[in-house]
Design an enzyme around this catalytic site. Structure first.
Site, PDB file in Angstrom:
ATOM      1  CB  CYS A   1      -0.926   0.005   1.204  1.00  0.00           C
ATOM      2  SG  CYS A   1      -1.641  -1.606   1.487  1.00  0.00           S
TER       3      CYS A   1
ATOM      4  CG  HIS B   1      -3.094   4.072   5.072  1.00  0.00           C
ATOM      5  ND1 HIS B   1      -2.941   3.953   3.710  1.00  0.00           N
ATOM      6  CD2 HIS B   1      -3.107   2.797   5.556  1.00  0.00           C
ATOM      7  CE1 HIS B   1      -2.861   2.668   3.388  1.00  0.00           C
ATOM      8  NE2 HIS B   1      -2.969   1.956   4.485  1.00  0.00           N
TER       9      HIS B   1
ATOM     10  CD  GLU C   1      -3.678   7.409   9.019  1.00  0.00           C
ATOM     11  OE1 GLU C   1      -4.515   6.520   8.742  1.00  0.00           O
ATOM     12  OE2 GLU C   1      -3.246   8.229   8.176  1.00  0.00           O
TER      13      GLU C   1
ATOM     14  CE  LYS D   1      -6.638   3.339   1.775  1.00  0.00           C
ATOM     15  NZ  LYS D   1      -5.809   4.484   2.161  1.00  0.00           N
TER      16      LYS D   1
ATOM     17  CG  HIS E   1      -6.644  -0.063   0.873  1.00  0.00           C
ATOM     18  ND1 HIS E   1      -5.686   0.619   0.142  1.00  0.00           N
ATOM     19  CD2 HIS E   1      -5.995  -0.503   1.978  1.00  0.00           C
ATOM     20  CE1 HIS E   1      -4.527   0.567   0.773  1.00  0.00           C
ATOM     21  NE2 HIS E   1      -4.693  -0.106   1.895  1.00  0.00           N
TER      22      HIS E   1
ATOM     23  CG  PHE F   1      -0.544  -5.579   5.109  1.00  0.00           C
ATOM     24  CD1 PHE F   1      -0.923  -5.085   6.340  1.00  0.00           C
ATOM     25  CD2 PHE F   1      -1.495  -6.226   4.342  1.00  0.00           C
ATOM     26  CE1 PHE F   1      -2.227  -5.220   6.815  1.00  0.00           C
ATOM     27  CE2 PHE F   1      -2.804  -6.367   4.794  1.00  0.00           C
ATOM     28  CZ  PHE F   1      -3.158  -5.853   6.027  1.00  0.00           C
TER      29      PHE F   1
END
Lengths: 407, 89
Positions: free
Chosen positions: A163, A295, A306, A327, A332, A392
């Site tokens: 990502c 994010h 976050e 998002k 995503h 990730f």
């Protein structure tokens, strides 16, 4: 010696909101979600049934049959978005762009649907894969096709950091231009991994929401997968000025860090270090930011981590910064996510409007302190804005844009 | 939750077995009082444990939701039991 300034002179997008940067911005601003019932090329027993996919997409409108044979959807999206960005930059007919231009494309998986189909062909149909399987699948395929189409002979490569891929691709373009290695870079991210097997694999990771993506809300229960591409033309400010190109924004800062901890669980310390690095790179104080495109995946772990990182970096100043996740609108989009979100961030800066966090219900106490711009866009002058991407594998990227011509 | 765990003793034992097997932890260490941290279970292990639970009990449990807040094995197992019981009801 003064550091070279880098500006954005063109943008393009393919997303669940349709084709084009404007469609993406307007949907994000107006809170129109592109999420719908997932369309997979084959039936599988998936429990999750929603995704954010490109509506009414017909590749033959964009590519001839011979070229299409060599293009996985992720490369198609990258080419379409790059063409739009180059057209806006006034470079559509500038071929060849030559050795002083770079192409850097972020992608998480590369040619997923090709791989999926060809595996099926081998294992189920007992046939040999189609001859162009490898050049379609390879992660650099999108970057290489942009290079070929526009005669880019400088550095061309792919960045694969899940990502954070697009964020890092844009940041690397900034660094290459600053270093003097190139004058211009076509950068961004592309992803098309909503295939039967990859979708099922995401479901197996148990991070997908069964109903909707609600970033920062108390009852959030996961993310919604998206796809698409976002591309930018970056140029040294003096090169853009010399050819009379109008900058859309200045790309002022980039930070990237790694958590070096858990593969899947984010660490607020890593995210905070990343945002601080981007601020330092831009030469800005935390209080100078007016908007942050978070994010904000809608998973329990990401959003609370976050929020904690934002509190660490911005302290009491956080209350006056608008922080939204877009998002719920475009999903995503993984390796393309950072690019779609940077595009929205630049539009927010240019329009003096911050897009909302859609589907915001009761704010999670763990996300306390955030003004998430719930559900409705807000007029707000934006001098500087940041876009966050946390991947990730513990990889973080943050980009900062400022007004190209500060008043 | 303690009541629920007590009421479903056999089921709890089976879930602890899955945690030990899929998490690759010595079964004797998997007690209700242990925390996931004590057992060295990371996010990846939790995903694999939940897959094992899905296989054994045919129940899909997302990593988000109540499970994300489980502080120890007791709470973790409690949420799993609740899902299995709800499914069977």
């Amino acid at each position: 010696m003064q550091r070279r300034r880098v500006v954005v002179t063109g943008m393009g997008a393919v997303a669940a909101t349709g084709i084009g940067a404007r469609a993406l911005w307007e949907a994000a601003r107006d809170g129109r979600s592109g999420v719908g019932r997932v369309r997979l090329q084959r039936e599988v027993n998936n429990r999750v049934t929603i995704a954010a996919q490109i509506p009414d997409y017909d590749p033959t409108q964009y590519f001839d049959r011979a070229l299409l044979a060599a293009l996985d959807p992720f490369a198609q999206y990258a080419l379409i978005a790059a063409d739009e960005a180059l057209a806006e930059a006034g470079l559509a007919e500038a071929r060849p762009l030559g050795a002083r231009t770079a192409v850097i494309l972020g992608t998480g998986l590369g040619g997923s649907s090709t791989l999926d189909e060809q595996h099926r062909r081998v294992y189920i149909d007992q046939k040999r894969p189609e001859p162009l399987t490898i050049p379609r699948v390879m992660a650099n395929s999108g970057a290489s096709h942009i290079s070929t189409r526009h005669g880019v002979t400088g550095p061309v490569f792919a960045v694969a950091s899940a990502c954070a891929s697009a964020g890092q691709a844009v940041g690397l373009g900034l660094m290459l231009i600053r270093s003097g290695a190139v004058d211009r870079a076509i950068v961004g991210g592309s992803e098309a991994m909503i295939t039967a097997s990859v979708f099922s694999a995401w479901e197996g990771l148990r991070v997908l929401s069964p109903d909707r993506c609600r970033p920062f809300s108390r009852k959030r229960n996961g993310m919604v997968l998206g796809e698409g591409a976002g591309m930018f033309v970056l140029e040294a400010a003096e090169c853009a000025a010399a050819r009379g190109a109008e900058p859309l924004a200045e790309l002022a800062g980039y930070g990237t860090t790694a958590d070096a901890r858990d593969l899947l669980r984010p660490d607020p310390a890593g995210a905070a270090a990343c945002m601080r690095a981007a601020l330092a790179d831009a030469g800005l104080e935390p209080g100078e930011l007016d908007y942050i495109n978070a994010h904000g995946t809608g998973t329990v772990a990401n959003d609370s981590s976050e929020a904690e990182a934002l509190r660490q970096v911005f302290g009491n100043g956080l209350a006056r910064i608008a922080v939204s996740s877009t998002k719920p609108v475009h999903g995503h989009a993984l390796g393309a996510g950072g690019a779609l979100e940077l595009l929205i961030t630049i539009m927010a800066l240019r329009n003096g409007v911050v897009p909302p966090t859609l589907y915001c219900e009761e704010l999670d106490p763990a996300c306390d302190g955030l003004d998430v711009v719930p559900n409705t866009a807000r007029a707000k002058p934006v001098r500087a804005a940041m876009s966050n991407s946390f991947a990730f594998g513990g990889i973080n990227a943050a980009l900062i844009v400022t007004q190209a011509n500060p008043h | 939750m303690d009541n629920e765990n007590a009421e479903h003793g056999e089921l709890v034992g089976q879930i602890l077995d899955v945690i030990a097997k899929e998490g690759m932890v010595d079964r004797a260490r998997v007690t209700l009082d242990a925390t996931l941290e004590d057992l060295g279970l990371k996010s990846m292990d939790v995903v694999i444990i939940l897959s094992g639970i899905e296989e054994k009990f045919s129940v899909y449990i997302p990593i988000d939701g109540p499970l994300a807040e489980a502080k120890d094995v007791r709470e973790f197992v409690g949420h799993v039991v609740e899902q299995i019981v709800r499914k069977e009801a």
